[in-house]
Design a protein around this motif. Structure first.
Motif, PDB file in Angstrom:
ATOM      1  N   ASP A 594       0.730  -1.115   0.038  1.00 38.85           N
ATOM      2  CA  ASP A 594      -0.133   0.124   0.058  1.00 38.85           C
ATOM      3  C   ASP A 594       0.726   1.130  -0.058  1.00 38.85           C
ATOM      4  OD1 ASP A 594      -2.443   1.718  -0.215  1.00 38.85           O
ATOM      5  OD2 ASP A 594      -2.686   1.342   1.908  1.00 38.85           O
ATOM      6  N   LYS A 595       1.706   1.124  -0.871  1.00 41.95           N
ATOM      7  CA  LYS A 595       2.732   2.334  -1.093  1.00 41.95           C
ATOM      8  C   LYS A 595       2.973   2.448  -2.543  1.00 41.95           C
ATOM      9  CE  LYS A 595       7.238   3.699   0.844  1.00 41.95           C
ATOM     10  NZ  LYS A 595       8.468   3.510   1.622  1.00 41.95           N
ATOM     11  N   LYS A 596       3.323   3.561  -3.079  1.00 41.88           N
ATOM     12  CA  LYS A 596       3.779   4.039  -4.389  1.00 41.88           C
ATOM     13  C   LYS A 596       5.374   3.402  -4.346  1.00 41.88           C
ATOM     14  CE  LYS A 596       2.152   5.091  -7.658  1.00 41.88           C
ATOM     15  NZ  LYS A 596       1.567   4.469  -8.677  1.00 41.88           N
ATOM     16  N   LEU A 597       5.605   2.296  -5.352  1.00 41.81           N
ATOM     17  CA  LEU A 597       7.109   1.876  -5.496  1.00 41.81           C
ATOM     18  C   LEU A 597       7.508   2.263  -7.033  1.00 41.81           C
ATOM     19  CD1 LEU A 597       6.804  -1.401  -3.535  1.00 41.81           C
ATOM     20  CD2 LEU A 597       7.908   0.818  -2.675  1.00 41.81           C
ATOM     21  N   SER A 598       8.856   2.505  -6.891  1.00 42.08           N
ATOM     22  CA  SER A 598       9.215   2.505  -8.554  1.00 42.08           C
ATOM     23  C   SER A 598      10.828   2.408  -8.225  1.00 42.08           C
ATOM     24  CB  SER A 598       8.886   3.919  -8.911  1.00 42.08           C
ATOM     25  OG  SER A 598       9.812   5.010  -8.057  1.00 42.08           O
ATOM     26  N   VAL A 621       2.076 -11.328  -4.179  1.00 42.94           N
ATOM     27  CA  VAL A 621       2.220 -10.144  -4.080  1.00 42.94           C
ATOM     28  C   VAL A 621       0.543  -9.639  -4.314  1.00 42.94           C
ATOM     29  CG1 VAL A 621       2.927  -7.772  -4.452  1.00 42.94           C
ATOM     30  CG2 VAL A 621       4.439  -9.939  -4.521  1.00 42.94           C
ATOM     31  N   LEU A 622       0.062  -8.834  -3.467  1.00 42.04           N
ATOM     32  CA  LEU A 622      -1.033  -7.863  -3.662  1.00 42.04           C
ATOM     33  C   LEU A 622      -1.056  -6.677  -3.652  1.00 42.04           C
ATOM     34  CD1 LEU A 622      -4.190  -8.253  -4.176  1.00 42.04           C
ATOM     35  CD2 LEU A 622      -4.823  -8.582  -1.893  1.00 42.04           C
ATOM     36  N   ASP A 623      -1.042  -5.835  -4.646  1.00 42.19           N
ATOM     37  CA  ASP A 623      -0.664  -4.449  -4.615  1.00 42.19           C
ATOM     38  C   ASP A 623      -1.859  -3.424  -4.523  1.00 42.19           C
ATOM     39  OD1 ASP A 623       0.404  -2.055  -5.328  1.00 42.19           O
ATOM     40  OD2 ASP A 623       2.124  -3.031  -6.259  1.00 42.19           O
ATOM     41  N   PHE A 624      -1.859  -2.818  -3.786  1.00 47.25           N
ATOM     42  CA  PHE A 624      -3.041  -1.847  -4.035  1.00 47.25           C
ATOM     43  C   PHE A 624      -2.655  -0.417  -4.509  1.00 47.25           C
ATOM     44  CE2 PHE A 624      -3.798  -4.661  -0.092  1.00 47.25           C
ATOM     45  CZ  PHE A 624      -5.115  -4.799  -0.149  1.00 47.25           C
ATOM     46  N   ALA A 625      -1.510  -0.245  -4.628  1.00 51.88           N
ATOM     47  CA  ALA A 625      -0.949   1.074  -5.205  1.00 51.88           C
ATOM     48  C   ALA A 625      -0.410   1.180  -6.168  1.00 51.88           C
ATOM     49  CB  ALA A 625      -0.189   1.642  -3.848  1.00 51.88           C
ATOM     50  N   ASN A 626       0.037   0.148  -6.901  1.00 52.29           N
ATOM     51  CA  ASN A 626       0.902   0.682  -8.124  1.00 52.29           C
ATOM     52  C   ASN A 626       0.319  -0.240  -9.401  1.00 52.29           C
ATOM     53  OD1 ASN A 626       3.544   1.433  -6.914  1.00 52.29           O
ATOM     54  ND2 ASN A 626       3.151  -0.138  -5.624  1.00 52.29           N
ATOM     55  N   GLU A 630       4.390  -0.935 -14.284  1.00 49.41           N
ATOM     56  CA  GLU A 630       5.318  -0.019 -13.313  1.00 49.41           C
ATOM     57  C   GLU A 630       6.436  -0.939 -12.684  1.00 49.41           C
ATOM     58  OE1 GLU A 630       2.640   4.050 -12.280  1.00 49.41           O
ATOM     59  OE2 GLU A 630       3.076   2.510 -10.871  1.00 49.41           O
ATOM     60  N   ILE A 631       5.771  -2.147 -12.078  1.00 51.18           N
ATOM     61  CA  ILE A 631       6.650  -3.093 -11.388  1.00 51.18           C
ATOM     62  C   ILE A 631       7.442  -3.751 -12.335  1.00 51.18           C
ATOM     63  CG2 ILE A 631       6.590  -4.903  -9.790  1.00 51.18           C
ATOM     64  CD1 ILE A 631       5.831  -2.297  -8.585  1.00 51.18           C
ATOM     65  N   ILE A 632       6.716  -4.150 -13.559  1.00 52.19           N
ATOM     66  CA  ILE A 632       7.643  -4.827 -14.453  1.00 52.19           C
ATOM     67  C   ILE A 632       8.903  -4.167 -15.180  1.00 52.19           C
ATOM     68  CG2 ILE A 632       7.456  -6.035 -16.855  1.00 52.19           C
ATOM     69  CD1 ILE A 632       4.704  -6.786 -16.393  1.00 52.19           C
ATOM     70  N   ASP A 633       8.611  -2.885 -15.361  1.00 51.29           N
ATOM     71  CA  ASP A 633       9.549  -1.787 -15.748  1.00 51.29           C
ATOM     72  C   ASP A 633      10.576  -1.902 -14.809  1.00 51.29           C
ATOM     73  OD1 ASP A 633       8.229  -1.809 -18.059  1.00 51.29           O
ATOM     74  OD2 ASP A 633       7.423   0.292 -17.735  1.00 51.29           O
ATOM     75  N   ALA A 634      10.168  -1.703 -13.572  1.00 60.49           N
ATOM     76  CA  ALA A 634      11.465  -1.726 -12.347  1.00 60.49           C
ATOM     77  C   ALA A 634      12.216  -2.819 -12.350  1.00 60.49           C
ATOM     78  CB  ALA A 634      10.636  -1.413 -11.127  1.00 60.49           C
ATOM     79  N   PHE A 635      11.629  -4.099 -12.656  1.00 64.48           N
ATOM     80  CA  PHE A 635      12.459  -5.286 -12.340  1.00 64.48           C
ATOM     81  C   PHE A 635      13.526  -5.556 -13.830  1.00 64.48           C
ATOM     82  CE2 PHE A 635      10.018  -6.319  -8.744  1.00 64.48           C
ATOM     83  CZ  PHE A 635      10.846  -7.486  -8.112  1.00 64.48           C
ATOM     84  N   GLN A 636      12.952  -5.055 -14.928  1.00 64.50           N
ATOM     85  CA  GLN A 636      13.614  -5.224 -16.256  1.00 64.50           C
ATOM     86  C   GLN A 636      15.174  -5.167 -16.053  1.00 64.50           C
ATOM     87  OE1 GLN A 636      11.529  -6.663 -18.309  1.00 64.50           O
ATOM     88  NE2 GLN A 636      13.359  -7.265 -19.381  1.00 64.50           N
TER      89      GLN A 636
END
Length: 680
Positions: A594-598, A621-626, A630-636
């Motif tokens: 429950d937090k914006k991550l990048s 992972v259950l994501d309420f905020a992202n 965005e998450i895929i791009d962060a991991f790439q």
């Protein structure tokens, strides 16, 4: 066997040396001559038992003493490396002298034309093999070999005399861990043989440092699961004993910067096994004068903390006639709090004008961590010709890569050495946390699709989905209910009923509010099998003026939290920034975000789930905020070829059912339909 090879035996007061290892320099021709007299042999089809005619395919020996066994398989005969592993597990009795742990053969290889695996301890069906492959296309396996088998590197490189004696003499070591068993502490011994990437990185770094001398920067991108602690220990020892072609020491001292509490003892134990000399490693944990004395005296290996990093750089600049190797362990502390605050203050004082310009005149940046501070501290002093910098990290930021990376053929900066997240996942050392990643929007859409499916009996499905459909979480109370019910229904049975979860919140006040909501809901529902802990740095709420501390809310000291959370008493950990990085708890199965991550912060946060343990088959992972992309791009940049489905489609269940039905294994008449849903 390892001790005998390194230090010989004494019989009736007479000492016998059973092997000689290559000296670090050419200053002693006599030792070099003795080294050249070692006799290495490979023997085929060695019968090892007095009880039967069983034989091992290959036996590698040093001066007649057995050090490695090899089982060779060939796919053309219908057998592969998996068959070799099973042969060791089923047909090789670990009570036979050749296979007894530590007493005879030190390592056992399972090899076919494509892959190589190894183990240092045979233990029947529980024998664990580790890959000894080069990696291919930033993943597992070996690259194609146009001139022969993919595993040719074993006999053309690894088992060659100089290489093999180097591994036995300067890599293999016995590691002792203290484990808890039924509430009691017990010692566990492991014989550590380097995996290929560990051997490769140490050899390439030392070869480059030998050729170029001091004044170089090296960035080593090794994922979690790579065994960084051992890689650092081997590298520190070998850099401390590195001589150039003119028989002069390349480095007067090696300094290891780390906040891992266990690494200093591990370094001392490991290096003592190589030399049997005490005092090679000195831990600096008191003050700056102790560190200054160690640097000036030329102590071989100094181990100290991240907080003393700026002082180390300043002191090295004052000692221009001495050369130093500085190894920085992954700089992402899980503790947060005062230690990180002090380090930030120190570095900002040193680099105040630059920091002010970069941050537009404001002090501090919540997205900055120790990696940023280390980089800024290095840049503020400029390149020092008597210092080589070796930085280990799983997630280098672009600026770090730009400053410390090596330029490739296209002129782009890249790590000096890479062991990717993808390879670690494919080799089974960490979990793929993106495999079961979903946003709440997707989760809601999935449960609604199931509810609307005419083939599903509404009464049977209602218990599983009605609560989620009625709660589109707009506030903390609703999110709390979703989290608790999801945890009870889907997570609690995992890992043999020991699974735990982490809730990542946006701020410290959010931690307090979530904890209140959790306690209210658990009490209201009468759930006595779930308890939540909090982790945050103490603060004063600006609105209320109330002071909050972690220990007041949890009821015990901050240092006790990791141990308490490991017990069966606690299942959920609510965090803000603290423990969002650098926290290793293998029982963590699920994360609620429950937090914006990048960027790198997203990778570091979700990677808290990736540690493996017996019984842990997946993560969630259950994501309420992202947003998913965005998450895929962060991991790439760190993952290498991230593959993640864009949406979750319930119709795929029917595709899977049709495939299962086609095998005619399960008959509808044999299926028992259960009323309701249980935790199982």
């Amino acid at each position: 066997m390892l001790d005998v090879l390194r230090y010989g035996i004494t019989d009736y007061g007479v000492r016998f040396k059973l092997a000689y290892f290559k000296p670090a320099s050419g200053l002693n021709p006599e030792t070099l001559a003795l080294y050249n007299q070692n006799i290495l042999t490979i023997t085929r089809q060695v019968r090892y038992s007095t009880c039967n005619e069983n034989s091992i395919d290959l036996l590698l020996s040093i001066n007649g003493l057995p050090v490695a066994t090899v089982e060779l398989k060939n796919q053309f005969t219908g057998q592969d490396v998996e068959k070799a592993k099973q042969q060791y597990r089923r047909d090789r009795d670990d009570r036979e002298l050749l296979f007894q742990f530590k007493r005879r053969a030190l390592v056992h290889f399972a090899v076919d034309p494509d892959e190589a695996w190894m183990t240092t301890r045979l233990d029947g069906s529980k024998t664990r093999f580790l890959p000894f492959n080069q990696g291919y296309n930033k993943g597992a396996g070996n690259p194609p070999n146009p001139n022969g088998y993919k595993t040719t590197y074993l006999w053309e490189e690894i088992w060659l005399k100089d290489s093999w004696l180097d591994i036995v003499g300067r890599f293999l070591h016995l590691e002792q861990d203290t484990i808890k068993l039924n509430g009691k502490s017990a010692k566990k011994e492991s014989l550590i043989f380097p995996r290929f990437h560990q051997l490769d990185v140490v050899r390439k770094l030392t070869a480059d440092a030998k050729a170029k001398g001091a004044g170089q920067n090296y960035l080593i991108q090794h994922s979690a699961g790579s065994g960084k602690s051992n890689s650092i220990a081997w590298l520190a020892y070998q850099l401390a004993n590195l001589y150039n072609d003119y028989n002069a020491r390349v480095f007067d001292s090696v300094i290891v910067i780390t906040d891992r509490r266990v690494l200093d003892q591990q370094l001392q134990d490991t290096i003592y096994q190589f030399d049997h000399v005490a005092g090679v490693v000195q831990k600096v944990d008191r003050n700056a004068s102790q560190l200054a004395e160690a640097l000036a005296s030329g102590t071989n290996i100094i181990i100290t903390t991240l907080q003393k990093f700026p002082f180390v750089l300043d002191k090295i600049g004052e000692l221009p006639k001495r050369n130093y190797a500085l190894i920085v362990d992954e700089a992402h502390s899980s503790q947060g709090g005062e230690a990180s605050k002090k380090m930030k203050e120190v570095l900002t004082v040193i680099d105040l004008s630059r920091s002010a310009k970069e941050s537009g005149g404001s002090y501090g940046n919540e997205d900055e961590d120790e990696e940023d501070w280390v980089r800024k501290s290095m840049l503020s002093r400029g390149k020092q010709p008597n210092l080589s910098f070796f930085a280990f990290t799983a997630t280098p930021k672009p600026k770090t890569l730009e400053v410390f990376g090596h330029l490739n053929n296209q002129g782009q900066p890249e790590p000096f050495h890479l062991y990717s997240m993808r390879q670690a996942i494919e080799e089974g050392f960490i979990m793929d946390v993106l495999q079961n990643y979903t946003t709440y929007k997707t989760y809601f859409r999935l449960t609604k699709a199931i509810a609307d499916d005419p083939q599903i009996h509404k009464k049977k499905a209602s218990k599983a989905i009605a609560r989620f459909l009625s709660l589109h979480p707009h506030n903390l109370a609703q999110k709390t209910e979703v989290i608790v019910e999801h945890f009870r229904q889907c997570v609690m049975p995992k890992i043999g009923g020991k699974a735990k979860a982490m809730l990542v919140t946006a701020s410290r006040p959010h931690v307090i509010r979530y904890k209140d909501e959790f306690d209210k809901y658990l009490k209201k529902q009468g759930y006595n099998d779930i308890k939540a802990l909090v982790a945050f740095t103490a603060f004063i709420d600006r609105e209320t003026g109330i002071s909050y501390t972690e220990s007041d809310i949890n009821g015990f000291g901050e240092r006790e939290l990791p141990e308490k959370f490991e017990t069966d008493e606690y299942q959920l950990l609510i965090v803000a920034d603290k423990y969002q990085t650098g926290f290793d708890q293998p029982l963590l199965h699920t994360m609620y975000v429950d937090k914006k991550l990048s960027g790198v912060k997203a990778v570091q946060t979700l990677s808290r789930l990736n540690r493996t343990c017996p019984g842990k088959e997946d993560t969630f992972v259950l994501d309420f905020a992202n947003e998913e992309q965005e998450i895929i791009d962060a991991f790439q940049p760190y993952y290498e070829q991230t593959l993640l489905a864009a949406t979750t489609n319930p119709n795929r269940l029917y595709d899977l059912k049709n495939r299962i039905d086609s095998f005619q294994i399960i008959w509808t008449s044999e299926v028992v339909f259960c009323q309701g849903i249980t935790n199982g």
